[in-house]
Design a protein around this motif. Structure first.
Motif, PDB file in Angstrom:
ATOM      1  N   THR A 438       0.864  -1.183   0.000  1.00 47.97           N
ATOM      2  CA  THR A 438       0.000   0.000   0.000  1.00 47.97           C
ATOM      3  C   THR A 438       0.897   1.229   0.000  1.00 47.97           C
ATOM      4  OG1 THR A 438      -1.741  -1.152   1.225  1.00 47.97           O
ATOM      5  CG2 THR A 438      -1.805   1.259   1.219  1.00 47.97           C
ATOM      6  N   VAL A 439       0.751   2.088  -1.057  1.00 51.88           N
ATOM      7  CA  VAL A 439       1.568   3.289  -1.200  1.00 51.88           C
ATOM      8  C   VAL A 439       0.633   4.476  -1.417  1.00 51.88           C
ATOM      9  CG1 VAL A 439       3.399   4.436  -2.505  1.00 51.88           C
ATOM     10  CG2 VAL A 439       3.449   1.956  -2.209  1.00 51.88           C
ATOM     11  N   HIS A 440       0.824   5.563  -0.617  1.00 55.88           N
ATOM     12  CA  HIS A 440       0.076   6.802  -0.827  1.00 55.88           C
ATOM     13  C   HIS A 440       0.877   7.729  -1.738  1.00 55.88           C
ATOM     14  CE1 HIS A 440      -2.784   6.506   2.901  1.00 55.88           C
ATOM     15  NE2 HIS A 440      -2.972   5.551   2.000  1.00 55.88           N
ATOM     16  N   TYR A 441       0.159   8.354  -2.726  1.00 56.30           N
ATOM     17  CA  TYR A 441       0.843   9.229  -3.693  1.00 56.30           C
ATOM     18  C   TYR A 441      -0.155  10.219  -4.237  1.00 56.30           C
ATOM     19  CZ  TYR A 441      -1.322   5.818  -6.811  1.00 56.30           C
ATOM     20  OH  TYR A 441      -2.219   4.999  -7.435  1.00 56.30           O
ATOM     21  N   SER A 442       0.354  11.364  -4.674  1.00 55.49           N
ATOM     22  CA  SER A 442      -0.485  12.414  -5.258  1.00 55.49           C
ATOM     23  C   SER A 442      -0.526  12.239  -6.770  1.00 55.49           C
ATOM     24  CB  SER A 442       0.072  13.794  -4.895  1.00 55.49           C
ATOM     25  OG  SER A 442       1.390  13.925  -5.417  1.00 55.49           O
ATOM     26  N   PRO A 443      -1.495  12.913  -7.438  1.00 52.25           N
ATOM     27  CA  PRO A 443      -1.522  12.817  -8.904  1.00 52.25           C
ATOM     28  C   PRO A 443      -0.296  13.496  -9.506  1.00 52.25           C
ATOM     29  CG  PRO A 443      -3.096  14.460  -8.147  1.00 52.25           C
ATOM     30  CD  PRO A 443      -2.584  13.776  -6.914  1.00 52.25           C
ATOM     31  N   THR A 444       0.153  12.978 -10.603  1.00 50.58           N
ATOM     32  CA  THR A 444       1.322  13.565 -11.276  1.00 50.58           C
ATOM     33  C   THR A 444       0.939  14.712 -12.204  1.00 50.58           C
ATOM     34  OG1 THR A 444       1.148  11.936 -13.056  1.00 50.58           O
ATOM     35  CG2 THR A 444       2.562  11.372 -11.192  1.00 50.58           C
ATOM     36  N   PRO A 472      -7.910   9.426  -3.088  1.00 46.94           N
ATOM     37  CA  PRO A 472      -8.343  10.249  -4.219  1.00 46.94           C
ATOM     38  C   PRO A 472      -7.991  11.719  -4.028  1.00 46.94           C
ATOM     39  CG  PRO A 472     -10.069   8.718  -3.562  1.00 46.94           C
ATOM     40  CD  PRO A 472      -9.021   8.636  -2.512  1.00 46.94           C
ATOM     41  N   ALA A 473      -7.658  12.391  -5.172  1.00 55.27           N
ATOM     42  CA  ALA A 473      -7.306  13.810  -5.146  1.00 55.27           C
ATOM     43  C   ALA A 473      -8.569  14.668  -5.118  1.00 55.27           C
ATOM     44  CB  ALA A 473      -6.455  14.155  -6.363  1.00 55.27           C
ATOM     45  N   VAL A 474      -8.389  15.957  -4.699  1.00 54.25           N
ATOM     46  CA  VAL A 474      -9.462  16.951  -4.668  1.00 54.25           C
ATOM     47  C   VAL A 474      -9.200  17.965  -5.770  1.00 54.25           C
ATOM     48  CG1 VAL A 474     -10.577  18.764  -3.294  1.00 54.25           C
ATOM     49  CG2 VAL A 474      -9.851  16.631  -2.201  1.00 54.25           C
ATOM     50  N   ILE A 475     -10.271  18.384  -6.522  1.00 54.99           N
ATOM     51  CA  ILE A 475     -10.143  19.351  -7.612  1.00 54.99           C
ATOM     52  C   ILE A 475     -10.789  20.667  -7.198  1.00 54.99           C
ATOM     53  CG2 ILE A 475     -10.882  19.924  -9.954  1.00 54.99           C
ATOM     54  CD1 ILE A 475     -10.597  17.058 -10.710  1.00 54.99           C
ATOM     55  N   ALA A 476     -10.070  21.786  -7.408  1.00 52.74           N
ATOM     56  CA  ALA A 476     -10.602  23.142  -7.194  1.00 52.74           C
ATOM     57  C   ALA A 476     -10.379  23.953  -8.469  1.00 52.74           C
ATOM     58  CB  ALA A 476      -9.927  23.805  -6.004  1.00 52.74           C
ATOM     59  N   TRP A 499      -6.962   6.136  -7.703  1.00 48.03           N
ATOM     60  CA  TRP A 499      -8.272   6.753  -7.940  1.00 48.03           C
ATOM     61  C   TRP A 499      -8.104   7.935  -8.868  1.00 48.03           C
ATOM     62  CZ3 TRP A 499     -12.503   4.422  -5.645  1.00 48.03           C
ATOM     63  CH2 TRP A 499     -12.198   3.460  -4.672  1.00 48.03           C
ATOM     64  N   VAL A 500      -9.064   8.105  -9.774  1.00 52.79           N
ATOM     65  CA  VAL A 500      -9.081   9.223 -10.717  1.00 52.79           C
ATOM     66  C   VAL A 500     -10.231  10.142 -10.334  1.00 52.79           C
ATOM     67  CG1 VAL A 500      -9.416   9.914 -13.116  1.00 52.79           C
ATOM     68  CG2 VAL A 500      -8.045   7.903 -12.575  1.00 52.79           C
ATOM     69  N   THR A 501      -9.943  11.453 -10.236  1.00 52.29           N
ATOM     70  CA  THR A 501     -10.945  12.465  -9.902  1.00 52.29           C
ATOM     71  C   THR A 501     -11.266  13.272 -11.145  1.00 52.29           C
ATOM     72  OG1 THR A 501     -10.078  12.574  -7.645  1.00 52.29           O
ATOM     73  CG2 THR A 501     -11.521  14.382  -8.362  1.00 52.29           C
ATOM     74  N   ARG A 523      -6.984  22.892 -10.535  1.00 48.88           N
ATOM     75  CA  ARG A 523      -5.946  22.577  -9.553  1.00 48.88           C
ATOM     76  C   ARG A 523      -6.359  21.318  -8.795  1.00 48.88           C
ATOM     77  NH1 ARG A 523      -2.720  26.832  -7.983  1.00 48.88           N
ATOM     78  NH2 ARG A 523      -2.832  26.235  -5.771  1.00 48.88           N
ATOM     79  N   ALA A 524      -5.371  20.370  -8.619  1.00 47.30           N
ATOM     80  CA  ALA A 524      -5.646  19.111  -7.919  1.00 47.30           C
ATOM     81  C   ALA A 524      -4.575  18.875  -6.864  1.00 47.30           C
ATOM     82  CB  ALA A 524      -5.701  17.947  -8.899  1.00 47.30           C
ATOM     83  N   TYR A 525      -4.997  18.334  -5.704  1.00 48.00           N
ATOM     84  CA  TYR A 525      -4.040  18.021  -4.641  1.00 48.00           C
ATOM     85  C   TYR A 525      -4.532  16.801  -3.888  1.00 48.00           C
ATOM     86  CZ  TYR A 525      -7.355  20.309  -1.498  1.00 48.00           C
ATOM     87  OH  TYR A 525      -8.477  20.636  -0.794  1.00 48.00           O
ATOM     88  N   ASN A 526      -3.574  16.117  -3.190  1.00 49.08           N
ATOM     89  CA  ASN A 526      -3.869  14.910  -2.421  1.00 49.08           C
ATOM     90  C   ASN A 526      -3.791  15.269  -0.943  1.00 49.08           C
ATOM     91  OD1 ASN A 526      -3.680  12.367  -1.048  1.00 49.08           O
ATOM     92  ND2 ASN A 526      -3.033  11.422  -2.988  1.00 49.08           N
ATOM     93  N   PRO A 527      -4.820  14.919  -0.167  1.00 48.36           N
ATOM     94  CA  PRO A 527      -4.775  15.269   1.269  1.00 48.36           C
ATOM     95  C   PRO A 527      -3.577  14.665   1.992  1.00 48.36           C
ATOM     96  CG  PRO A 527      -6.986  14.589   0.613  1.00 48.36           C
ATOM     97  CD  PRO A 527      -6.083  14.289  -0.547  1.00 48.36           C
TER      98      PRO A 527
END
Length: 789
Positions: A438-444, A472-476, A499-501, A523-527
């Motif tokens: 299990t690896v946590h990562y942000s979108p590239t 999953p990432a958050v989009i603003a 996960w794809v947002t 803009r997208a970011y991972n918590p």
């Protein structure tokens, strides 16, 4: 064998009709020599080896000899009954001389054959066994005695005849008169294949050809040689019996003279199974069938038999050391299930973390193969079973196998399944253990799709999609630099993991009134991380451009009519060959419109300019007659238009004639005959007028006609009828054509007058010359057609 010879003296008339022939017979056979004389004059008799047998037909003193045939007919045959060796020799049929004839004679040989008396292999008894070591040379001598003529010898190996080049023969005179003996030598270097083989020599002689018996002497070889290396059947090193399996080992040894001793050994110690050599009680094929020695040994697979070495050992008096073959037993058992250290399923890693996975396997024979797999695909780290270099306690210390695999946490490692797989030949299926990362990562990155140009009131949307992330990432959205949270987003699991947002921006969220462009940013970011990725877009709002305005004007004026530009719908005429400028303009539009210009179907090379809100384009072109009636088109395209705007103008061109041709009809005429002269122009607009000239004077009376020509012009034709006179020979008529555009074209038509010969230079007066001088008299005449005789 001697040949019959006939002798005669020139001038004699007696001669042989039949002469005797040489013969070769067996002792006791009868012989018949034929002799027939033609025109016999002298007395006839036979001789043997030069000794006369006499003229009497009963041959006194030779009871087995007599003459046969009708002597009155010249037949003087010799018969010998039951020939013996004493009858061997040369015989002649002789006719004596007379006063009128010379003596003649004819000879033939009688050879009496005597079969060989005996055959032997020297001092060896027939059928004896000859012992010889492998590779040693052996000389066999065969003697055939007391035969006439001399005998010969054939050698055989096991019934197969040997080539004559392998042995040498020597013929010797026998102790008995007129008989011969032969000695044949066969040199051998026997090998194992010659063991028990029979070698025989056979007497060859003509007297034996029909005999029911043969003269043969033979010997059997006993070749002392080592047996073949032993072979073991029933088990091969590397086979894998399990505990309880049973094997019967069979050791086979082929050949060997004397017969070898074969015994089984385990770890160098003798077992109670052995084959002792016995005396050989057979020879030939039967002996060869006894050559294979087989000794068996039963083995039951136990843990103690794992690694046991079984040896089949062969000894014989002919070898200084034993020869042997071995097999090493292997008993198989399964290893323990593998265990994994270094990571446990459920631990959370972040990108960049490192782990070393260690897989341990205990036991197993044969030693198992341990390898790492990722998602079912093998990696390049594996422990392959090696050859066992130890046994007993040392082997047991080697039973633990460890294989490592380094893993660096990346997005691709999230959800990766690492498997330690153990395979061995003793198990039908592999055994394995697994861990899941299990690896946590942000979108590239994010992908922003949608139009870059829109029309007022157009329905559209902008879609922003992130690359996979975990969680999953958050989009603003940022609109004109201001963040809004009113735009919803959705998430879904990606096929490749994570996960794809996705979020969709519509005109409902934008204010497009009274603006020509608007800036948008997704803009997208991972918590779980601080990284933010974004993509920007500037959207242009389109406006409709104005209708195009098309103008045509000359670059340099050549007439008053062409001095002013002509707008669409206003008629204008231009002269072919002029350089015209085609210009087109359109006002307004967002973005600026694209202008394309055409002359007919040909796209023109244009020059563009932008000034204030007006877009302009122009092109220069030298127009040709072929451009007459072609349409000039200006086309305007723009994202603000659903269909292009266009303006059109049709070229109205004037053009002069470019060529004129002329010809007479008929092509030649006689004085007093009418001839029609014709001239025809190329196409022109307006139509051309044609004028005829001859001898500097204008010719009247021509008939002019017009027909449609190329490029919308007219073809003009003028026909002038003239009556040919005597002095019109070679007369030229010129026709000129023009249509008022400053271009005149002309051509000549020449009269071809037919006439008889006309003196151009004729001899006249009196010419005085001296006798013997050369004189040249010239006369020149002309005619049409030109042949003059």
């Amino acid at each position: 064998m001697s040949h019959c010879i006939e002798h005669s003296v020139e001038g004699d008339v007696q001669r042989f009709l039949v002469t005797p022939k040489s013969v070769q017979v067996k002792a006791g056979d009868d012989v018949f020599f034929r002799c027939v004389v033609r025109n016999q004059q002298g007395n006839a008799q036979w001789t043997k080896d030069g000794f006369a047998l006499g003229f009497s037909r009963t041959v006194p003193g030779y009871p087995r000899y007599r003459y046969a045939g009708d002597s009155a007919k010249g037949e003087h045959h010799l018969i010998i009954k039951g020939v013996t060796l004493q009858d061997d020799g040369e015989y002649q049929c002789q006719v004596g001389p007379t006063a009128n004839a010379s003596a003649i004679w004819a000879a033939a040989n009688l050879t009496v054959m005597v079969a060989p008396r005996s055959i032997s292999l020297g001092e060896r008894q027939d059928g004896a066994v000859e012992e010889v070591k492998e590779g040693e040379k052996l000389m066999l001598e065969c003697y055939v005695r007391d035969a006439r003529p001399a005998p010969s010898v054939a050698w055989y190996r096991g019934g197969l005849k040997l080539d004559s080049s392998l042995h040498k023969e020597e013929v010797r005179a026998s102790s008995q008169r007129r008989r011969w003996s032969v000695r044949s030598r066969l040199s051998l270097q026997p090998g194992p294949e010659d063991d028990t083989q029979q070698y025989s020599c056979r007497a060859l002689h003509p007297a034996l050809e029909d005999s029911p018996t043969t003269l043969v002497a033979s010997v059997v070889l006993s070749v002392l040689h080592a047996p073949s290396p032993p072979t073991i059947r029933g088990y091969k090193t590397g086979e894998a019996p399990v505990v309880g399996d049973e094997r019967t080992l069979t050791c086979e040894v082929e050949g060997g003279n004397p017969r070898p001793r074969v015994a089984w050994y385990r770890h160098g110690r003798p077992l109670n199974t052995a084959h002792k050599p016995a005396k050989r009680r057979a020879s030939g094929p039967e002996l060869r069938r006894e050559r294979v020695v087989r000794v068996t040994q039963d083995v039951t697979a136990t843990r103690l038999e794992d690694g046991a070495v079984y040896e089949c050992r062969v000894t014989t008096t002919i070898l200084p050391d034993p020869i042997s073959a071995t097999v090493t037993f292997t008993v198989h058992y399964a290893p323990s299930p593998p265990t994994i250290r270094g990571y446990k399923t459920g631990e959370v890693l972040v990108v960049g973390d490192e782990r070393t996975l260690t897989c341990e396997v205990v036991g197993g024979n044969p030693r198992p193969r341990v390898a790492w797999y990722r998602h079912g695909r093998p990696l390049n780290t594996a422990h392959k079973p090696a050859k066992r270099r130890a046994s007993g306690p040392e082997l047991r210390r080697e039973r633990v196998v460890r294989v490592t695999q380094d893993v660096t946490a990346t997005r691709l490692e999230d959800g990766a399944v690492y498997e330690c797989r153990v395979t061995t030949t003793i198990l039908p299926d592999p055994i394995s253990a697994t861990v899941t990362f299990t690896v946590h990562y942000s979108p590239t990155h994010v992908n922003l799709s949608g139009p870059e140009v829109v029309r007022p009131g157009q329905h559209f949307s902008l879609t922003c999609t992130t690359s996979p992330a975990n969680p999953p990432a958050v989009i603003a959205w940022m609109i004109q630099g201001i963040q809004t949270t009113a735009v919803p987003y959705v998430t879904m699991e990606a096929e490749e993991g994570g996960w794809v947002t996705t979020s969709e921006l519509t005109p409902h969220h934008l204010r497009l009134h009274k603006v020509t462009e608007i800036s948008v940013s997704c803009r997208a970011y991972n918590p779980a991380t601080d990284r933010v990725v974004s993509q920007n877009r500037v959207i242009s709002v389109t406006k409709r451009p104005g209708r195009p305005v098309l103008k045509i004007e000359p670059i340099e004026s050549s007439s008053q009519d062409a001095a002013e530009g002509v707008e669409v719908g206003v008629p204008g005429r231009w002269v072919a060959g002029e350089a015209l400028r085609f210009s087109c303009s359109s006002e307004g539009g967002n973005p600026l419109p694209v202008i394309t210009m055409y002359l007919g179907k040909k796209e023109l090379d244009i020059t563009l300019s932008r000034e204030n809100s007006v877009s302009s384009a122009w092109a220069e072109e030298i127009v040709m007659p072929s451009d007459n009636k072609k349409q000039v088109t200006c086309k305007i395209t723009s994202p603000g238009l659903s269909t292009p705007l266009a303006a059109h103008a049709t070229l109205d061109l004037l053009f002069p004639p470019l060529d004129i041709t002329g010809w007479p009809t008929p092509s030649s005429a006689e004085p007093g005959q009418d001839m029609t002269l014709t001239c025809e122009t190329s196409s022109s607009l307006p139509p051309s007028s044609i004028t005829w000239y001859s001898k500097g004077h204008k010719q009247e009376g021509a008939i002019v006609s017009h027909t449609p020509g190329a490029f919308g012009g007219t073809v003009s034709r003028s026909e002038l009828v003239v009556q040919i006179e005597e002095d019109d020979r070679g007369r030229t008529f010129t026709c000129e054509a023009t249509n008022g555009l400053g271009v005149t074209v002309a051509t000549n038509v020449t009269v071809n007058l037919l006439h008889g010969p006309v003196w151009l230079r004729a001899p006249s007066g009196r010419l005085d010359v001296k006798e013997g001088d050369d004189v040249t008299i010239t006369a020149v005449a002309s005619a049409n057609p030109p042949s003059v005789r």
